[in-house]
Design a protein around this motif. Structure first.
Motif, PDB file in Angstrom:
ATOM      1  N   GLY A  29      96.744  30.727  -0.920  1.00  0.00           N
ATOM      2  CA  GLY A  29      95.946  29.663  -0.326  1.00  0.00           C
ATOM      3  C   GLY A  29      95.445  29.999   1.070  1.00  0.00           C
ATOM      4  O   GLY A  29      95.449  31.166   1.484  1.00  0.00           O
ATOM      5  N   SER A  30      95.039  28.976   1.810  1.00  0.00           N
ATOM      6  CA  SER A  30      94.413  29.173   3.120  1.00  0.00           C
ATOM      7  C   SER A  30      95.147  28.498   4.266  1.00  0.00           C
ATOM      8  O   SER A  30      94.694  28.561   5.409  1.00  0.00           O
ATOM      9  N   THR A  31      96.274  27.869   4.008  1.00  0.00           N
ATOM     10  CA  THR A  31      97.037  27.242   5.091  1.00  0.00           C
ATOM     11  C   THR A  31      97.636  28.315   5.992  1.00  0.00           C
ATOM     12  O   THR A  31      98.407  29.155   5.523  1.00  0.00           O
ATOM     13  N   PRO A  32      97.280  28.344   7.280  1.00  0.00           N
ATOM     14  CA  PRO A  32      97.722  29.416   8.184  1.00  0.00           C
ATOM     15  C   PRO A  32      99.236  29.645   8.192  1.00  0.00           C
ATOM     16  O   PRO A  32      99.691  30.790   8.271  1.00  0.00           O
ATOM     17  N   ALA A  33     100.010  28.563   8.102  1.00  0.00           N
ATOM     18  CA  ALA A  33     101.472  28.693   8.178  1.00  0.00           C
ATOM     19  C   ALA A  33     102.059  29.453   7.003  1.00  0.00           C
ATOM     20  O   ALA A  33     103.176  29.998   7.101  1.00  0.00           O
ATOM     21  N   PHE A  34     101.330  29.512   5.893  1.00  0.00           N
ATOM     22  CA  PHE A  34     101.857  30.155   4.690  1.00  0.00           C
ATOM     23  C   PHE A  34     101.238  31.523   4.401  1.00  0.00           C
ATOM     24  O   PHE A  34     101.735  32.261   3.550  1.00  0.00           O
ATOM     25  N   ILE A  35     100.150  31.869   5.089  1.00  0.00           N
ATOM     26  CA  ILE A  35      99.512  33.174   4.857  1.00  0.00           C
ATOM     27  C   ILE A  35     100.475  34.288   5.263  1.00  0.00           C
ATOM     28  O   ILE A  35     101.088  34.251   6.324  1.00  0.00           O
TER      29      ILE A  35
END
Length: 453
Positions: A29-35
């Motif tokens: 995905g694109s959520t910064p915290a999970f990249i």
């Protein structure tokens, strides 16, 4: 604000692989915290309601075993205890540079159920039949994706990573090894286990890999070990390109590497390794071998593995004293043999017994863990990289590399009896295989003599 993974987030997590107790998912995905992160999910057996790691809290005897580490003892959550074990026990032993204990993130039951549906078609059938996602958990473990460099999918340079299960790198020499198990002093556990796995249908081909080569400190022997793992990867050698697996088995392992597989892998290396067709794979395996050799990272792993200095043949006796049960091993051997060999182990203090078993279980984690090495070609003139680098002569390239230990799971105390029984079975089937081969050689020799006469 606390992050809670919900049903709508499930589609961003993709299947990466699995072991006996956990599934690993990558983030798309694109959520910064999970990249640049991966998620570890606990599994539960299909035929029962309890999780793979139940009970959810440490047992009375496990709390006694880990009494010197208050955080582990204080938690009532088994998953958190596993994370704290990595943080407080394995990280200091192996080096904090190489170990990531991760962080726990809350997850709803709907998220876990959705993930289970999304990934089931990608999982090996044997794994699906045995276990599913444990939807009763209320959190998951989030860790850095060590198959990537930081910034993950946004890296300009391609990243190639190899995951290796090096296994136990020494031969036991304990005086407590039973005479019937003496073969353990001369043949590695990995090599003997191959015979049992062949018998049980877990593998279809015997691997030539010898962990003693990998841990030898010799560049040539390490290179041989890497080539042997590449030839027969089973579940011990996997390669990722930009975080996506391009070689090796998923959860069930892969047997031998055939011509087609080699060709596809050779093509996949084009964006990372310079060289003509047929040469890139050899260069990559050389890169891995030289990095293992130059980093010296396996030296520390070997020291932790050697905390098991009595072998299971010795440690099992200390286990029975800890749990205050009659020693089933001594009972099976009989009084005469027990008094000669094992009486001393049943005469030591409780603290000494606890140290023996604790060291054995820590060593068991070190024998089962994986090594993840990630590479990226170093840009011309880039001297400011914080990473170690290595020059690969065969491709005339410099590579940044980083090394991490993963799968540092806390072993349950009750597994001691399983370890002992499995050890017996492994030795039995290896001896049986050797006897069969010797009979076949003898029969062949006899037939040859008869033909000659």
């Amino acid at each position: 604000m606390e992050v809670i993974l919900d049903k709508k987030d499930a589609g961003d997590w993709i299947y990466r692989g699995e072991g006996a107790a956990n599934l690993v998912l990558g983030y798309s995905g694109s959520t910064p915290a999970f990249i640049g992160k991966v998620m570890r999910l606990q599994k539960a057996p299909v035929n029962g309601s309890k999780s793979m790691n139940s009970p959810t809290a440490l047992t009375v005897h496990e709390r006694l075993l880990w009494k010197d580490t208050e955080d582990i003892v204080a938690t009532s959550n088994k998953e958190l205890a596993c994370q704290l074990f990595v943080k407080h026990i394995m990280s200091p032993l192996l080096g904090s540079t190489y170990v990531d204990s991760g962080m726990r993130v809350s997850a709803s039951k709907e998220f876990l159920e959705s993930v289970e549906k999304n990934i089931i078609s990608q999982r090996p059938a044997s794994r699906v039949d045995a276990a599913k996602v444990d939807t009763e958990c209320d959190s998951v473990l989030l860790m850095s994706d060590h198959s990537l460099f930081p910034r993950g999918t946004h890296e300009v340079e391609p990243c190639i990573s190899v995951e290796i299960k090096p296994k136990c790198g020494f031969l036991p020499s304990s005086k407590f090894i039973d005479e019937g198990n003496a073969i353990k002093r001369s043949i590695t556990r990995f090599q003997m286990h191959q015979a049992l796995k062949l018998h049980q249908g877990e593998v279809s081909e015997y691997s030539d890999y010898n962990p003693l080569d990998m841990f030898s400190g010799s560049k040539d022997r390490i290179h041989k070990a890497i080539r042997d793992l590449f030839s027969t990867p089973q579940n011990n050698f996997r390669v990722f390109l930009n975080g996506s697996q391009i070689f090796g088995g998923l959860g069930g392992g892969a047997d031998s590497t055939n011509f087609v597989t080699r060709g596809k892998f050779e093509d996949a290396l084009k964006c990372v390794i310079q060289g003509g067709d047929g040469l890139r794979t050899m260069s990559f395996l050389q890169l891995v071998a030289e990095t293992v050799h130059n980093s010296g990272v396996l030296d520390q792993l070997l020291e932790v593995q050697k905390l098991d200095n009595l072998d299971i043949d010795g440690a099992i006796h200390a286990y029975y004293d800890i749990v205050s049960e009659p020693c089933m091993v001594c009972r099976a051997f009989g009084k005469e043999k027990m008094s000669q060999r094992y009486l001393s182990l049943h005469s030591i203090s409780l603290d000494e017994s606890l140290k023996i078993v604790k060291d054995f279980l820590i060593a068991a984690t070190a024998k089962d863990c994986s090594l993840m090495i990630s590479f990226r070609p170093r840009k011309d003139g880039n001297t400011g990289s914080p990473y170690n680098n290595l020059y690969l002569e065969s491709s005339n390239q410099f590579f940044d590399y980083k090394v991490n230990f993963i799968d540092l799971d806390l072993k349950q105390l009750k597994k001691m009896e399983e370890y002992y029984e499995l050890d017996k079975k492994i030795v039995t089937y290896y001896n049986r295989m050797v006897e069969t081969e010797e009979r076949q050689k003898k029969n062949t020799s006899t037939m040859a003599l008869r033909t000659a006469n």
